[in-house]
Design an enzyme around this catalytic site. Structure first.
Site, mmCIF file in Angstrom:
data_model
loop_
_atom_site.group_PDB
_atom_site.id
_atom_site.type_symbol
_atom_site.label_atom_id
_atom_site.label_comp_id
_atom_site.label_asym_id
_atom_site.label_seq_id
_atom_site.Cartn_x
_atom_site.Cartn_y
_atom_site.Cartn_z
ATOM 1 N N ALA A 136 0.838 -1.204 0.000
ATOM 2 C CA ALA A 136 0.000 0.000 0.000
ATOM 3 C C ALA A 136 0.869 1.249 0.000
ATOM 4 O O ALA A 136 2.043 1.221 0.373
ATOM 5 C CB ALA A 136 -0.924 -0.006 1.219
ATOM 6 N N ASP A 137 0.260 2.346 -0.411
ATOM 7 C CA ASP A 137 0.922 3.642 -0.342
ATOM 8 C C ASP A 137 -0.144 4.697 -0.079
ATOM 9 O O ASP A 137 -1.228 4.651 -0.676
ATOM 10 C CB ASP A 137 1.656 3.969 -1.643
ATOM 11 C CG ASP A 137 2.453 5.253 -1.537
ATOM 12 O OD1 ASP A 137 3.449 5.257 -0.773
ATOM 13 O OD2 ASP A 137 2.086 6.240 -2.186
ATOM 14 N N THR A 138 0.146 5.618 0.836
ATOM 15 C CA THR A 138 -0.825 6.641 1.218
ATOM 16 C C THR A 138 -0.270 8.032 0.986
ATOM 17 O O THR A 138 0.888 8.306 1.300
ATOM 18 C CB THR A 138 -1.213 6.484 2.707
ATOM 19 O OG1 THR A 138 -1.837 5.208 2.892
ATOM 20 C CG2 THR A 138 -2.197 7.567 3.130
#
Length: 251
Positions: A136-138
């Site tokens: 994931a990446d935010t």
């Protein structure tokens, strides 16, 4: 979940493709194909699916392609047994080439997962077995400005002053790779998908002394947008629309 893209690979082409995709997206947006916009339909299908597929999950090796303690905490809270394998992808895609920050987050997550899948498929100690690799990446998006982790305290102050009194979006891109190795440790099958989730967050008006005191706590320095809603940073938030966990477990 927003954009979804899927592609299959073989071990012989994966390494070259990661390099190619990284190069392509430094000049333009979106990797992994055009994808489909399934929106709320995909979200409805996802609710409760963990309970339905628990046996299938127990039969694979789950890998979290992240060093984030909040993502590890979320995975543990779901009752999943997993190993952590941090991606070596440099996360240097060109933000300016993306019309939508959610696509930037999804592509970054995609390349993180592809990098970990490549490492696993080339590991001579892993022979046979199926893997489910999750990454994931935010990012925080304020009117099109993408905010990631602050470089230093001055940068954190600049971010928080911009967020003060405004509503911003938190985009989390998620990628999942199903990888199967044969008994010789060769990649027999691989498929990677990506999607994204967006939550809107509104900040109260923050006096400079409040911002400086919060930065002094050290909490903002490893978080996208320079705040953590699950910590004392939550006291600066006046409203939220969307998934709380999209913010609390990813920032």
């Amino acid at each position: 979940a927003r954009r979804v893209a899927t592609r299959s690979t073989s071990k012989s082409t994966r390494v070259g493709r990661i390099s190619q995709l990284s190069s392509e997206t430094r000049g333009r947006g979106s990797v992994g194909g055009k994808g489909t916009d399934r929106g709320s339909t995909l979200r409805r299908e996802a609710f409760g699916m963990l309970h339905v597929c628990r046996k299938q999950l127990d039969a694979v090796n789950i890998v979290l392609a992240s060093k984030s303690p909040r993502r590890q905490e979320l995975m543990g809270a779901l009752g999943l047994t997993f190993e952590t394998f941090v991606s070596s992808f440099e996360e240097d895609l060109n933000k300016e080439s993306y019309a939508n920050a959610a696509d930037y987050a999804a592509d970054t997550a995609f390349l993180k997962v592809e990098d970990v899948a490549s490492s696993i498929s080339q590991d001579p100690g892993r022979k046979g077995g199926s893997y489910l690799i999750i990454g994931a990446d935010t990012v925080v998006d304020l009117n099109g400005e993408v905010m990631e982790k602050p470089k230093d305290e001055d940068h954190a102050f600049e971010m928080l002053r911009k967020l003060s009194g405004n509503t911003h979006k938190v985009h989390t891109g998620v990628a999942v790779c199903t990888l199967t190795l044969n008994d010789q440790g060769e990649e027999a099958y691989s498929e990677t998908s990506k999607c994204s989730e967006t939550t809107s967050v509104t900040f109260s008006d923050l006096p400079d002394e409040v911002i400086r005191a919060y930065i002094g706590s050290g909490e903002p320095m490893d978080k996208a947008g320079a705040y953590g809603i699950q910590g004392s940073g939550g006291s600066m938030v006046s409203g939220i629309a969307g998934c709380y966990f999209n913010v609390s477990c990813c920032l």
